[in-house]
Design a protein around this motif. Sequence first.
Motif, PDB file in Angstrom:
ATOM      1  N   HIS A   1      45.140  29.732   8.115  1.00 20.22           N
ATOM      2  CA  HIS A   1      43.705  29.665   7.851  1.00 20.22           C
ATOM      3  C   HIS A   1      43.413  28.668   6.729  1.00 20.22           C
ATOM      4  CE1 HIS A   1      43.055  32.904  10.616  1.00 20.22           C
ATOM      5  NE2 HIS A   1      43.868  33.713   9.933  1.00 20.22           N
ATOM      6  N   VAL A   2      44.287  28.641   5.738  1.00 21.03           N
ATOM      7  CA  VAL A   2      44.152  27.652   4.666  1.00 21.03           C
ATOM      8  C   VAL A   2      44.278  26.242   5.240  1.00 21.03           C
ATOM      9  CG1 VAL A   2      45.264  26.685   2.599  1.00 21.03           C
ATOM     10  CG2 VAL A   2      44.895  29.163   2.789  1.00 21.03           C
ATOM     11  N   ARG A   3      45.250  26.081   6.113  1.00 17.37           N
ATOM     12  CA  ARG A   3      45.431  24.746   6.701  1.00 17.37           C
ATOM     13  C   ARG A   3      44.229  24.342   7.547  1.00 17.37           C
ATOM     14  NH1 ARG A   3      51.770  23.733   8.339  1.00 17.37           N
ATOM     15  NH2 ARG A   3      52.567  23.825   6.198  1.00 17.37           N
ATOM     16  N   HIS A   4      43.689  25.287   8.276  1.00 17.40           N
ATOM     17  CA  HIS A   4      42.506  24.985   9.082  1.00 17.40           C
ATOM     18  C   HIS A   4      41.334  24.562   8.191  1.00 17.40           C
ATOM     19  CE1 HIS A   4      39.346  25.335  12.089  1.00 17.40           C
ATOM     20  NE2 HIS A   4      38.686  26.089  11.229  1.00 17.40           N
ATOM     21  N   ARG A   5      41.072  25.361   7.164  1.00 15.42           N
ATOM     22  CA  ARG A   5      39.939  25.052   6.285  1.00 15.42           C
ATOM     23  C   ARG A   5      40.161  23.741   5.532  1.00 15.42           C
ATOM     24  NH1 ARG A   5      36.082  28.770   4.696  1.00 15.42           N
ATOM     25  NH2 ARG A   5      36.159  30.789   5.773  1.00 15.42           N
ATOM     26  N   TYR A   6      41.385  23.552   5.042  1.00 18.96           N
ATOM     27  CA  TYR A   6      41.663  22.312   4.313  1.00 18.96           C
ATOM     28  C   TYR A   6      41.519  21.106   5.249  1.00 18.96           C
ATOM     29  CZ  TYR A   6      43.793  18.766   1.421  1.00 18.96           C
ATOM     30  OH  TYR A   6      43.996  17.617   0.693  1.00 18.96           O
ATOM     31  N   GLY A   7      42.068  21.206   6.444  1.00 15.60           N
ATOM     32  CA  GLY A   7      41.970  20.094   7.388  1.00 15.60           C
ATOM     33  C   GLY A   7      40.539  19.772   7.751  1.00 15.60           C
ATOM     34  N   ARG A   8      39.721  20.804   7.927  1.00 15.84           N
ATOM     35  CA  ARG A   8      38.309  20.595   8.246  1.00 15.84           C
ATOM     36  C   ARG A   8      37.592  19.931   7.068  1.00 15.84           C
ATOM     37  NH1 ARG A   8      35.061  25.935   9.479  1.00 15.84           N
ATOM     38  NH2 ARG A   8      35.511  26.210   7.252  1.00 15.84           N
ATOM     39  N   LEU A   9      37.873  20.419   5.850  1.00 16.24           N
ATOM     40  CA  LEU A   9      37.225  19.846   4.669  1.00 16.24           C
ATOM     41  C   LEU A   9      37.669  18.408   4.449  1.00 16.24           C
ATOM     42  CD1 LEU A   9      35.418  20.198   2.197  1.00 16.24           C
ATOM     43  CD2 LEU A   9      37.414  21.097   0.960  1.00 16.24           C
ATOM     44  N   ALA A  10      38.955  18.152   4.580  1.00 14.81           N
ATOM     45  CA  ALA A  10      39.461  16.786   4.387  1.00 14.81           C
ATOM     46  C   ALA A  10      38.822  15.830   5.386  1.00 14.81           C
ATOM     47  CB  ALA A  10      40.987  16.765   4.541  1.00 14.81           C
ATOM     48  N   THR A  11      38.636  16.288   6.609  1.00 11.78           N
ATOM     49  CA  THR A  11      38.002  15.446   7.624  1.00 11.78           C
ATOM     50  C   THR A  11      36.557  15.129   7.245  1.00 11.78           C
ATOM     51  OG1 THR A  11      39.420  16.380   9.342  1.00 11.78           O
ATOM     52  CG2 THR A  11      37.397  15.296  10.071  1.00 11.78           C
TER      53      THR A  11
END
Length: 393
Positions: free
Chosen positions: A275-285
């Motif tokens: 979930h952290v990776r999902h949120r981080y990836g979305r934010l980074a994008t």
Amino acid sequence: MPVPQTHDEAVAAAHRLAAQLAPGAIQRDRDGATVIPVDALAALDDSGLLGITVPAADGGPGLGPCTLAEVARVLAAADPSIAQVPQGHFLMVDVLAVHGTPEARKRLYGEVLAGRRLGNALAERGGAHAQDLRTRIAGGRLDGVKYYTTGALTSAWIAVSARDETGGLVLAFVARDAEGVAVDTDWDVIGQRATISGTATFTNVLVEPGMCVDYGHAYQQPQQLGARAQLYHAAIEVGIAGAALADARGYLRTKARPSTEAVRTGVTQAADDPHVRHRYGRLATRVRAAEALLDSAARTLEEITLTPADAEAATRGSLAVAAAKAFGSEVAVDAGSELFQLCGTSAAASKYDLDRHWRNARTHSVHDPLDWKYHHIAAYELADVQPPNHGQL
């Protein structure tokens, strides 16, 4: 430092200045208006960056929006308060380029190229809105009270908007140390604290001949003054977003613990939580998208120039910047909040001051309403309605 002459030189100078600013950003945020950040502002003034947009015809390098936006973004990632201080300065450099008298251009550009900053005193309190002006200039004398005077406290000159004897809108340039000029440190806000954008009072201040500009005329023709001013604001937001993302990344890699729920599924590192990776990836994008939109808007303004060929060209530039500013502001606010969802409770410890990203973004993002930017974009796309020709778009 000499004024950088090329885009690469200016960006390199911005990175050097950012490296100087970053270590003290947390303390400046904590100090707010109780401590004037003289060392940081001296570093800004000594960087050579104040002169990068002075036209070549006036002795400067004449660097454009692409350079200015990148410089602002780099500085804002280090300290958005210090980055905001010269926002009005660069607007005034543009105003002088298009509408300045020969006397004002010669004198003020000489000052700017020597590292002396222009502050602003445009907005007021107490009226129907911030540009409902009661400041007056008559007989060469200026009287009025201003607020949100970013940069004025420590500037060499202050550009003051006022109504003249005919009711016309003018911009008067007065020396910061002129008799009758007083600038207070009554700035108490949740973010952008070190801008110290408090009250400036002008009492019977002499305005020298040639140091007054017909500012109303600037917005009665196709112009990009507003778009270029807003581009700088957009860059501040994008810089904040990038800084929040970078701090989230650093905290996740070095400090964060996985949640108990994640550990139950076999996760041993916070950064491995799906979930952290999902949120981080979305934010980074989204941060990368904001950076790309900022770059695109800057390139559009570069093409259109300070003197657009017609209203259609001016519209294109204004709306490109409106999109970058609106989206960048939303991403910056989200990044400042999402950081804590990613990093967990320990990241909220006051010693890290990570909440400054949200506070800075939230405070700066309400400089002008984002909803109206989206409104004007849609009005043009759907009904061919050109946006208003003013300094907030």
